[in-house]
Enzyme design. Structure first.
Site, short mmCIF file in Angstrom:
data_model
loop_
_atom_site.label_atom_id
_atom_site.label_comp_id
_atom_site.label_asym_id
_atom_site.label_seq_id
_atom_site.Cartn_x
_atom_site.Cartn_y
_atom_site.Cartn_z
N GLY A 26 5.37 4.30 -3.47
CA GLY A 26 4.05 4.47 -2.14
C GLY A 26 4.89 3.66 -1.11
CD GLU A 27 1.80 1.55 1.90
OE1 GLU A 27 2.08 0.58 2.44
OE2 GLU A 27 0.50 2.55 2.71
#
Length: 109
Positions: A26-27
């Site tokens: 993801g991030e």
């Protein structure tokens, strides 16, 4: 996706001499810092955080985009001897940074 790639490039370039940076999902990113103590890791984390905070990235429609990041640090073997435990401890420190207002580095206790 381009913004995340640019952030990854910046993290990689700032940590390349002492660590291994990668996108974790993801991030989220990780930086593994062999032969680095928690204080040295904190210094690098703050360098990365400050660098990203002041960098104008190219965002949607070519407009400048600014980002801030929260970081959680944990140290092997002082805080954990197993990979999963070390990641869990660093993750808790990350969420503490977010809970405390974001855009900061928190060392696991």
């Amino acid at each position: 996706d381009r913004l995340l790639a640019a952030i990854a490039d910046r993290i990689r370039s700032l940590s390349k001499d002492i660590g291994i940076a990668s996108r974790y999902g993801g991030e989220e990113f990780t930086v593994i810092l062999p032969n680095t103590n928690l204080e040295q890791a904190f210094e690098l984390a703050e360098t990365i955080r400050n660098s990203l905070e002041t960098q104008a990235f190219i965002g949607p429609q070519g407009r400048p985009a600014y980002v801030t990041i929260s970081l959680g640090l944990a140290s092997f073997p002082e805080q954990a001897q197993e990979t999963k435990s070390l990641i869990d401890i660093a993750d808790k420190a990350l969420y503490q940074a977010k809970k405390q207002g974001r855009n900061q580095t928190v060392k696991a206790k």
